[in-house]
Scaffold this active site. Structure first.
Site, short mmCIF file in Angstrom:
data_model
loop_
_atom_site.label_atom_id
_atom_site.label_comp_id
_atom_site.label_asym_id
_atom_site.label_seq_id
_atom_site.Cartn_x
_atom_site.Cartn_y
_atom_site.Cartn_z
N ASP A 86 7.86 -19.52 -22.06
CA ASP A 86 8.18 -20.87 -22.51
C ASP A 86 7.07 -21.37 -23.41
O ASP A 86 5.91 -20.96 -23.29
CB ASP A 86 8.34 -21.81 -21.31
CG ASP A 86 9.08 -23.10 -21.67
OD1 ASP A 86 9.72 -23.14 -22.76
OD2 ASP A 86 9.03 -24.07 -20.90
N GLY A 87 7.43 -22.25 -24.34
CA GLY A 87 6.47 -22.88 -25.23
C GLY A 87 6.64 -24.38 -25.20
O GLY A 87 7.72 -24.89 -24.89
N GLU A 124 7.22 -21.07 -28.66
CA GLU A 124 8.25 -20.25 -28.01
C GLU A 124 8.12 -18.79 -28.45
O GLU A 124 8.20 -17.87 -27.64
CB GLU A 124 9.64 -20.78 -28.34
CG GLU A 124 9.93 -22.18 -27.82
CD GLU A 124 10.25 -22.22 -26.33
OE1 GLU A 124 10.13 -21.19 -25.66
OE2 GLU A 124 10.63 -23.31 -25.85
N ASP A 146 14.14 -20.08 -22.67
CA ASP A 146 15.08 -21.20 -22.80
C ASP A 146 15.18 -21.68 -24.25
O ASP A 146 15.76 -22.74 -24.52
CB ASP A 146 14.67 -22.36 -21.88
CG ASP A 146 13.31 -22.95 -22.20
OD1 ASP A 146 12.75 -22.66 -23.28
OD2 ASP A 146 12.78 -23.73 -21.38
N HIS A 201 14.61 -26.58 -17.67
CA HIS A 201 14.57 -27.74 -16.77
C HIS A 201 15.82 -27.80 -15.88
O HIS A 201 16.36 -28.87 -15.61
CB HIS A 201 14.43 -29.04 -17.57
CG HIS A 201 13.32 -29.01 -18.56
ND1 HIS A 201 11.99 -29.06 -18.19
CD2 HIS A 201 13.33 -28.90 -19.93
CE1 HIS A 201 11.22 -29.01 -19.28
NE2 HIS A 201 12.02 -28.90 -20.34
N ASP A 211 6.91 -23.45 -17.96
CA ASP A 211 6.83 -24.78 -18.57
C ASP A 211 5.55 -25.48 -18.12
O ASP A 211 4.85 -26.11 -18.94
CB ASP A 211 8.06 -25.59 -18.18
CG ASP A 211 8.05 -26.99 -18.78
OD1 ASP A 211 8.00 -27.09 -20.02
OD2 ASP A 211 8.11 -27.97 -18.02
#
Length: 234
Positions: A86-87, A124, A146, A201, A211
């Site tokens: 994740d970024g 990302e 994501d 999320h 995250d």
């Protein structure tokens, strides 16, 4: 009378593979629940399930039979590596960070990093690159992100098309983040990587962990310089 054993093959889902249970923790149902475009089927034997997965394997990587997968999510006998990335960016552009979880052969590793000025898409991409660069030899990888930008860029062939066109998105428009896409494509050529999109999320524990790491890294001190961004924007 003992019921007939069934094997459940998941070709497209959270973690493709062969499972000997449908319901419960680590079962096949858990891999396809809520998954858009999930592909799965039950078989009377493991050999039949494996044959179905081998047919058009490009539709999804798989790992051997998983009765009770280890907590890491990776199956040590298959050599599969499971990754989550994740970024994050505080402002876009702004200070950014990435986080990644790498799980392989019963071991788990977490990595993160931050940059003083960057973009969300670059973080990302950087998360995927950093995770894949931890591998010391060619591996079969299932990488969860994501980011539709990243997953579609690979799975729909956009990045390869941009590279073939000398990093032009259209005849008059350059493709963004060409430096990072180039690095990611090279890593994908070294490894067999299946990119899987996960909803951000939405309660996935590994996505949530990535995250958290990305946000923490973006808030750190003495952040690194994202030269690929600052040089282009400066």
């Amino acid at each position: 009378m003992t019921g007939k054993i069934k094997y459940y093959a998941v070709k497209q889902g959270r973690t493709p593979g062969i499972y000997d249970t449908w319901f419960g923790p680590g079962g096949a149902e858990e891999q396809v629940r809520g998954w858009t475009g999930a592909r799965y089927k039950s078989f009377a034997s493991r050999a039949e399930a494996a044959a179905w997965l081998d047919d058009n394997r490009g539709a999804g990587a798989y790992s051997p039979l998983k009765k009770h997968p280890p907590e890491t999510g990776a199956d040590s006998s298959s050599g599969n590596v499971i990754m989550y990335t994740d970024g994050s960016c505080r402002g876009n552009p702004g200070p950014g960070g990435y986080g990644a979880v790498i799980m392989s052969r019963g071991k788990r590793k977490e990595i993160d990093g931050g940059f003083r000025l960057t973009t969300n898409n670059r973080m990302e991409l950087t998360a995927c690159i950093a995770a894949l660069e931890t591998l010391k030899k060619p591996e079969r990888v299932v990488l969860h992100s994501d980011s539709s930008y990243v997953v579609n860029g690979i799975n729909k062939g956009w990045a390869k098309k941009w590279r073939a066109n000398n990093w032009m998105r259209t005849p008059s428009e350059q493709a963004a983040n060409a430096d990072l896409w180039e690095r990611l494509l090279r890593l994908c050529e070294r490894h067999h990587v299946t990119f899987v999109w996960v909803r951000g999320h939405a309660g996935d524990p590994e996505n949530t962990r990535c995250d958290e790491m990305a946000l923490r890294a973006a808030s750190g001190e003495n952040l690194a310089v994202d030269a690929g961004f600052e040089n282009d924007s400066g």
